[in-house]
Design an enzyme around this catalytic site. Structure first.
Site, PDB file in Angstrom:
ATOM      1  N   ASN A 108       0.791  -1.234   0.000  1.00 25.98           N
ATOM      2  CA  ASN A 108       0.000   0.000   0.000  1.00 25.98           C
ATOM      3  C   ASN A 108       0.821   1.282   0.000  1.00 25.98           C
ATOM      4  O   ASN A 108       0.262   2.357  -0.139  1.00 25.98           O
ATOM      5  CB  ASN A 108      -0.975  -0.011   1.185  1.00 25.98           C
ATOM      6  CG  ASN A 108      -0.259   0.075   2.509  1.00 25.98           C
ATOM      7  OD1 ASN A 108       0.868  -0.410   2.645  1.00 25.98           O
ATOM      8  ND2 ASN A 108      -0.874   0.691   3.490  1.00 25.98           N
ATOM      9  N   GLY A 146       4.393  -4.206   7.196  1.00 24.82           N
ATOM     10  CA  GLY A 146       3.419  -5.151   6.651  1.00 24.82           C
ATOM     11  C   GLY A 146       2.504  -5.646   7.759  1.00 24.82           C
ATOM     12  O   GLY A 146       2.341  -4.995   8.800  1.00 24.82           O
ATOM     13  N   SER A 147       1.930  -6.798   7.537  1.00 26.38           N
ATOM     14  CA  SER A 147       0.930  -7.309   8.480  1.00 26.38           C
ATOM     15  C   SER A 147       1.584  -7.811   9.769  1.00 26.38           C
ATOM     16  O   SER A 147       2.761  -8.190   9.794  1.00 26.38           O
ATOM     17  CB  SER A 147       0.154  -8.453   7.822  1.00 26.38           C
ATOM     18  OG  SER A 147       1.044  -9.496   7.505  1.00 26.38           O
ATOM     19  N   GLU A 161       6.883  -2.286  11.489  1.00 28.63           N
ATOM     20  CA  GLU A 161       5.752  -1.347  11.361  1.00 28.63           C
ATOM     21  C   GLU A 161       4.571  -2.174  10.894  1.00 28.63           C
ATOM     22  O   GLU A 161       4.487  -2.536   9.719  1.00 28.63           O
ATOM     23  CB  GLU A 161       6.089  -0.247  10.346  1.00 28.63           C
ATOM     24  CG  GLU A 161       7.356   0.543  10.650  1.00 28.63           C
ATOM     25  CD  GLU A 161       7.233   1.434  11.867  1.00 28.63           C
ATOM     26  OE1 GLU A 161       6.102   1.684  12.325  1.00 28.63           O
ATOM     27  OE2 GLU A 161       8.278   1.868  12.382  1.00 28.63           O
ATOM     28  N   LEU A 162       3.649  -2.489  11.814  1.00 30.33           N
ATOM     29  CA  LEU A 162       2.647  -3.526  11.531  1.00 30.33           C
ATOM     30  C   LEU A 162       1.232  -2.935  11.430  1.00 30.33           C
ATOM     31  O   LEU A 162       1.074  -1.749  11.223  1.00 30.33           O
ATOM     32  CB  LEU A 162       2.747  -4.615  12.595  1.00 30.33           C
ATOM     33  CG  LEU A 162       4.171  -5.150  12.815  1.00 30.33           C
ATOM     34  CD1 LEU A 162       4.192  -6.216  13.897  1.00 30.33           C
ATOM     35  CD2 LEU A 162       4.767  -5.673  11.529  1.00 30.33           C
ATOM     36  N   CYS A 167      -2.529   1.738   7.158  1.00 29.12           N
ATOM     37  CA  CYS A 167      -2.398   1.194   8.515  1.00 29.12           C
ATOM     38  C   CYS A 167      -2.987   2.110   9.579  1.00 29.12           C
ATOM     39  O   CYS A 167      -3.408   1.640  10.628  1.00 29.12           O
ATOM     40  CB  CYS A 167      -0.935   0.910   8.809  1.00 29.12           C
ATOM     41  SG  CYS A 167       0.110   2.306   8.397  1.00 29.12           S
ATOM     42  N   GLU A 212      -7.962  -5.771  12.094  1.00 26.20           N
ATOM     43  CA  GLU A 212      -7.676  -4.725  11.105  1.00 26.20           C
ATOM     44  C   GLU A 212      -8.540  -4.978   9.867  1.00 26.20           C
ATOM     45  O   GLU A 212      -8.436  -6.033   9.239  1.00 26.20           O
ATOM     46  CB  GLU A 212      -6.194  -4.761  10.732  1.00 26.20           C
ATOM     47  CG  GLU A 212      -5.827  -3.670   9.746  1.00 26.20           C
ATOM     48  CD  GLU A 212      -4.351  -3.678   9.367  1.00 26.20           C
ATOM     49  OE1 GLU A 212      -3.802  -4.760   9.110  1.00 26.20           O
ATOM     50  OE2 GLU A 212      -3.760  -2.581   9.333  1.00 26.20           O
TER      51      GLU A 212
END
Ligand code: NAP
Length: 482
Positions: free
Chosen positions: A158, A234-235, A254-255, A288, A382
């Site tokens: 994204n 990412g996830s 960075e989730l 996010c 999420e």
């Protein structure tokens, strides 16, 4: 012009571009209409190893001076700005991001590289007053920050240009070599970023770019002990897996997120409604820090709905290349179907849908759900889709408890005119960032950005990322006259 929107670049391995790799050629298609945007060879484990060999050799040769790094990053930023229109179109095509947002991402990418260029020239340590310890009077001590070696950068679909720029820009500024693996659905923008850096004078082996399925090459990359650190966005599921495999090596993770927006009764309700629309539905909610839960004080709930819903209904959904589009497609029809199913599941068990249901292929029209059970996936997990949940609260403590009742903790927003409540919220909200009188979506790239709990570890933003990507080394000199 060939059949592609952009000339194929290939992978960047060992200082040169490769148009063939062991994973075969993959065509990248636009999420909106399936048109061919470009093609890229997919790497296998052997190319990952080669890329690592080359990155290790580049770093061993010696790092660039701060002035060189700064000049390269600044020149790469200028190249990004010069090609802004072309890059925005590519980004909109491969990711489905509407043009206005794509242009914003290109501008931010150039800014991040400029910020990294500035930070490259101010990497310093600190003095340590060891001479104040009895017996150490003849010593002087200070720290320096040393680059780590090879940093692995793994980025999500994204932020095809901006996320690689954050990681690569900061790693280069810090003096590291970098191995980048962009998302396999949207790799073309990252390859253009790599080209800008190489054209700007970065010795090509300081940056390796391998595209390939994370499932297939992720472990080969992460498990290579020569990798000093991973900067991953990412996830949460993939982030956990990477953390477990890295052992003692460093990671910035960075989730995912599940951002709340508190709208208190003393706030400018119309301003909150306007901000909530952009915060929840920008890039079809595939951000996010998208607003996923709006918590409204019960006395102003109907006023908020009256201001919010017409703005949601007025959003134009469609082709990301059309300048008038507000909300483009999701990444794929499969993702839109999945999101639609989670909305339907919530409606079946009592959530009220305040917007007209509509989906066409990967386009999912903005959805507002009211008073869904908080334990439903569309509320507590999420969503990463154009859906937002409205809930009411009574007193302020309840708002804080509801906002914190999530496994995630990236950013939160609060609208209030009370400085006291704003500061109280800032202390009690368990998030990496608390944004007052705007939504969780607010981000400029020099901020320390990163989450708590399942949203990750460590901070991004060049100044902070450089700290993560260097190690503090203590130097003690003995024999200094007391
Ligand atoms: P993802 O599925 O986790 O993929 C992210 C990256 O990891 C991709 O490059 C992916 O490769 C790679 N990957 C997949 N499996 C891997 C493995 N086993 N080992 C190593 N790498 C692997 O996430 P996404 O769907 O692209 O992006 C959406 C997620 O990113 C959301 O959860 C969102 O919240 C999060 N996100 C967080 C931030 C933040 O700053 N906190 C910012 C943006 C996005 P493939 O593409 O080949 O699968």
């Amino acid at each position: 012009m060939n059949a592609f929107e952009i000339a194929p670049r290939g992978l960047l391995i060992g200082g040169s571009w490769r148009d063939r790799a062991s994973g075969g050629l993959h065509v990248i298609r636009a999420p909106y209409d399936g048109r061919v945007v470009g093609q890229v060879p997919f790497a296998g484990a052997s190319e990952v190893r080669e890329a690592m060999d080359s990155a290790v050799a580049a770093f061993a040769r010696g790092t660039l001076t701060p002035t060189q790094r700064s000049a390269i990053l600044r020149s790469a930023a200028a190249r990004v700005r010069d090609r802004a229109d072309e890059l925005a179109r590519l980004l909109a095509l491969e990711s489905g991001k509407p043009m206005a947002e794509a242009r914003g991402e290109v501008g931010r990418t150039a800014t991040v590289l400029e910020e990294a260029a500035e930070e490259a020239r101010r990497i310093t340590g600190q003095m340590v007053a060891v001479d104040a310890v009895p017996g150490s009077e003849d010593r002087i001590a200070f720290t320096i920050r040393a680059p780590l070696g090879v940093v692995g950068a793994i980025t999500p679909f994204n932020g095809p240009l901006l996320s690689p720029a954050h990681k690569v820009g900061s790693a280069i500024a810090a003096g590291n070599a970098v191995l980048l693996k962009p998302a396999s659905a949207t790799p073309l923008s990252a390859l253009e970023l790599a080209a800008a850096l190489v054209e700007a004078g970065l010795p090509a082996d300081f940056l390796q770019v391998v595209v390939g399925s994370g499932n297939e090459i992720g472990d080969a990359l992460v498990d290579d002990p020569r990798l000093a650190m991973i900067s991953f966005t990412g996830s949460t599921a993939v982030g956990r897996r990477i953390r477990e495999r890295l052992g003692l090596r460093r990671a910035t993770l960075e989730l995912g997120g599940n951002a709340p927006l508190i709208v208190h009764d003393d706030a400018d309700i119309e301003a909150a409604a306007r901000a909530a629309v952009a915060g929840a539905f920008g890039y079809a909610g595939q951000v996010c820090i998208s607003v996923q839960r709006i918590l409204v004080q019960e006395r102003v709930r109907s006023r908020f709905e009256a201001a919010f819903l017409p703005l949601v209904e007025a959003l134009r959904v469609g082709d990301p290349l059309d300048e008038s589009t507000d909300v483009g497609p999701m990444l794929s029809e499969a993702k839109a179907l999945e999101a639609e199913a989670s909305i339907e599941a919530a409606v079946r068990v009592g959530a009220r849908r305040l917007t007209q249901p509509r989906r066409e292929g990967a386009l999912l029209w903005p959805t507002v759900l009211a008073d869904a059970d908080m334990t439903l996936p569309v509320v507590c997990q999420e969503a990463f889709a154009p859906v937002v949940n409205l809930h009411s609260y009574g007193d302020f403590d309840e708002a804080i408890d509801l906002a914190n009742s999530t496994a995630y903790g990236l950013q939160a927003g609060i609208f209030t005119s009370s400085l006291g409540l704003a500061l109280d919220a800032a202390r009690r909200l368990q998030f990496g960032g608390v944004i007052v009188n705007d939504t969780s979506r607010y981000r400029v790239d020099r901020m320390p950005y990163g989450g708590t709990k399942s949203s990750g570890l460590g901070k991004e933003g060049p100044r902070y990322a450089i700290e993560e990507m260097t190690e503090e080394r203590l130097v003690v000199l003995k024999g200094v006259p007391a």
